[in-house]
Design a protein around this motif. Sequence first.
Motif, PDB file in Angstrom:
ATOM      1  N   ALA A  63       0.778  -1.238   0.299  1.00 11.75           N
ATOM      2  CA  ALA A  63       0.246   0.088   0.314  1.00 11.75           C
ATOM      3  C   ALA A  63       1.074   1.294   0.179  1.00 11.75           C
ATOM      4  O   ALA A  63       1.966   1.778   0.221  1.00 11.75           O
ATOM      5  CB  ALA A  63      -1.308   0.388   1.279  1.00 11.75           C
ATOM      6  N   ASN A  64      -0.011   2.757  -0.139  1.00  9.47           N
ATOM      7  CA  ASN A  64       1.602   3.799   0.038  1.00  9.47           C
ATOM      8  C   ASN A  64       0.842   4.254   1.357  1.00  9.47           C
ATOM      9  O   ASN A  64       1.729   4.862   1.379  1.00  9.47           O
ATOM     10  CB  ASN A  64       0.360   4.911  -1.072  1.00  9.47           C
ATOM     11  N   ARG A  65       0.223   3.544   2.309  1.00 14.51           N
ATOM     12  CA  ARG A  65       0.022   4.272   3.215  1.00 14.51           C
ATOM     13  C   ARG A  65      -0.173   3.164   4.918  1.00 14.51           C
ATOM     14  O   ARG A  65      -1.268   2.348   3.788  1.00 14.51           O
ATOM     15  CB  ARG A  65      -0.778   5.468   4.154  1.00 14.51           C
ATOM     16  N   VAL A  66      -0.211   3.001   6.055  1.00 12.39           N
ATOM     17  CA  VAL A  66      -1.184   2.321   6.734  1.00 12.39           C
ATOM     18  C   VAL A  66      -2.182   3.107   7.415  1.00 12.39           C
ATOM     19  O   VAL A  66      -1.986   4.058   7.851  1.00 12.39           O
ATOM     20  CB  VAL A  66       0.335   2.110   8.040  1.00 12.39           C
ATOM     21  N   PRO A  67      -3.447   2.383   7.669  1.00 14.98           N
ATOM     22  CA  PRO A  67      -4.145   2.658   7.692  1.00 14.98           C
ATOM     23  C   PRO A  67      -4.003   2.587   9.344  1.00 14.98           C
ATOM     24  O   PRO A  67      -4.217   2.310   9.947  1.00 14.98           O
ATOM     25  CB  PRO A  67      -5.983   1.899   7.671  1.00 14.98           C
ATOM     26  N   ALA A  68      -4.656   3.807   9.781  1.00 13.21           N
ATOM     27  CA  ALA A  68      -5.260   3.807  11.219  1.00 13.21           C
ATOM     28  C   ALA A  68      -5.309   2.872  11.561  1.00 13.21           C
ATOM     29  O   ALA A  68      -6.615   1.835  11.760  1.00 13.21           O
ATOM     30  CB  ALA A  68      -5.938   5.298  11.238  1.00 13.21           C
ATOM     31  N   GLY A  69      -4.635   2.145  13.324  1.00 16.90           N
ATOM     32  CA  GLY A  69      -4.891   1.583  14.149  1.00 16.90           C
ATOM     33  C   GLY A  69      -4.324   0.505  13.252  1.00 16.90           C
ATOM     34  O   GLY A  69      -4.514  -0.942  13.457  1.00 16.90           O
ATOM     35  N   GLU A  70      -3.957   0.399  12.014  1.00 17.01           N
ATOM     36  CA  GLU A  70      -4.041  -1.218  11.444  1.00 17.01           C
ATOM     37  C   GLU A  70      -2.436  -1.614  12.206  1.00 17.01           C
ATOM     38  O   GLU A  70      -1.478  -0.739  11.747  1.00 17.01           O
ATOM     39  CB  GLU A  70      -4.088  -1.270   9.551  1.00 17.01           C
ATOM     40  N   LEU A  71      -2.328  -3.155  12.349  1.00 15.93           N
ATOM     41  CA  LEU A  71      -1.059  -3.276  13.494  1.00 15.93           C
ATOM     42  C   LEU A  71      -0.357  -4.778  11.906  1.00 15.93           C
ATOM     43  O   LEU A  71       0.797  -4.841  12.850  1.00 15.93           O
ATOM     44  CB  LEU A  71      -1.250  -3.895  14.783  1.00 15.93           C
ATOM     45  N   ARG A  72      -1.325  -5.326  11.512  1.00 13.85           N
ATOM     46  CA  ARG A  72      -1.030  -6.173  10.698  1.00 13.85           C
ATOM     47  C   ARG A  72       0.053  -5.516   9.536  1.00 13.85           C
ATOM     48  O   ARG A  72       0.016  -4.719   9.271  1.00 13.85           O
ATOM     49  CB  ARG A  72      -2.333  -6.977   9.604  1.00 13.85           C
ATOM     50  N   PRO A  73       0.586  -6.684   8.839  1.00 12.55           N
ATOM     51  CA  PRO A  73       1.703  -6.291   8.042  1.00 12.55           C
ATOM     52  C   PRO A  73       1.758  -5.436   6.882  1.00 12.55           C
ATOM     53  O   PRO A  73       0.753  -5.881   6.058  1.00 12.55           O
ATOM     54  CB  PRO A  73       2.461  -7.355   7.732  1.00 12.55           C
ATOM     55  N   VAL A  74       1.594  -4.541   7.287  1.00 18.39           N
ATOM     56  CA  VAL A  74       1.781  -3.576   5.456  1.00 18.39           C
ATOM     57  C   VAL A  74       2.479  -3.041   4.942  1.00 18.39           C
ATOM     58  O   VAL A  74       3.618  -2.074   5.801  1.00 18.39           O
ATOM     59  CB  VAL A  74       0.502  -2.253   6.124  1.00 18.39           C
ATOM     60  N   ILE A  75       3.505  -3.043   3.647  1.00 20.31           N
ATOM     61  CA  ILE A  75       4.690  -2.875   2.703  1.00 20.31           C
ATOM     62  C   ILE A  75       3.972  -1.560   2.329  1.00 20.31           C
ATOM     63  O   ILE A  75       3.651  -1.280   1.353  1.00 20.31           O
ATOM     64  CB  ILE A  75       4.910  -4.310   1.708  1.00 20.31           C
ATOM     65  N   VAL A  76       4.629  -0.212   2.352  1.00 19.14           N
ATOM     66  CA  VAL A  76       4.343   1.157   2.107  1.00 19.14           C
ATOM     67  C   VAL A  76       5.678   1.144   0.988  1.00 19.14           C
ATOM     68  O   VAL A  76       6.533   1.024   1.719  1.00 19.14           O
ATOM     69  CB  VAL A  76       4.575   1.631   3.485  1.00 19.14           C
TER      70      VAL A  76
END
Length: 451
Positions: free
Chosen positions: A68-81
């Motif tokens: 993704a381009n950003r981490v959604p507010a409150g999201e703790l699961r793995p996000v590659i930005v």
Amino acid sequence: MIGMTVGEIAAIVGGTLSGAAGGTVTGVTKDSRDDCAGCLYAAIPGAKADGHDFIAMAFDKGAVCALANRVPAGELRPVIVVNDVEAALRSLAGACRRRLTIPIIGIAGSVGKTTTKEMVASVLAQRYRVHKTEKNFNNGLGVPLTLLRIGAADQVSVVEMGISDFGEMTGLAEMVRPTMAVYTVIGHAHLERLRDRPGVFAAKTEMLAYLPDSGTVFANGDDDLLAALRCRQKLILYGTGGNSAVRAENIRAEGLLGTSCDIVCARRRISVRIPAYGGHMVHAALAGAAVGLELGLTDGEIAAGIAAYAPVGRRASVTDTGFVTLIDDCYNANPDSVRAAIDSMAAFPGRKVCILGDMLELGEDSPALHRAVGSCAARMGAALVLTAGERARDIGAAAREGGAQAEAYDTVDALLADLPGLLRQGDAVLVKASHSMEFDRVADAVKALKI
């Protein structure tokens, strides 16, 4: 997808990882409505919806991580930005491709790519576990998604590659790096950017720079530009003429049953039945046979694979509605594919009716190319030509000059209003136009007509 950890993926795409790095990804999707179990979910901003809004849904359905381009507010699961999700997917697809050792067959051309992709896959499936492009995933986003869906158990992949401008094929081929290439037809498509057929040829053959010297190129020998192709790889022509190493003889049109022919290569002669409408299907069958022969299939496997072919979506689908014979070929259109459809329609009984619409991206030659289609319709015996769209008026004018009855409508809605009074029981009705013309509505209306 061959399994990779979240951390490996983050390193490959140059992204910043938020969350744990250890999970293993075995698939990729850009649609949170899919089964996301084990997947990387690619959050792609679109014209109608932003994939970032569905990251949580994808995780809840089993996604291992998000790109993704950003981490959604409150999201703790793995996000590659990353800055560009689509570019990151292309980088990841290229990395996955470099880990593969299976044959990868790139399908290119102006007409018949999807049909040929399906035919080649159907033939090879008689012996191998085949991965192939889904739907029309053949562009800068669809091709990386296709490559990322090749699994560890797949033994061969058939990848459709579609372009509309110079340089695009280079970008696709750099990812795909096919071991074989199949060329269908060099036609009048995307001329606003590619200018003319030689321009189309140049753009399509950008792929060859990324084929290894040991690769094989299959080209339609009935196409003048492809017949003259010169490349450093092994070249096999297929077609109906004596210049082709794999050729069709004794071609017999069988109406709704399809077409039969003999496929000849050196001393081998394979009698086949192609269960689909259209003379162009012979070339698709030849391409499938040529690839099958090169990969060691038996005559029986090749014949069985051709017989097992099934049309995809609204591509040359023939239906006896009980009122008319409907040839629903409204997925897309360019001058070459429309003329081929009209030629094939001539084999059907009944009054011939062509319902045609605008063909797009034809550049300054658009009026002449539309007129050529109208002249073809009249020459091939169309009694009635109905058109919708401003460009298609040239089709109707030329058809009228050729002796056919022709009616022109500004919009699809206006055409639909008159349609019931224009068709007769027993007609053979061809419906074809560029996809954005929404001629699926016309085909559905024809199908709904009753005695």
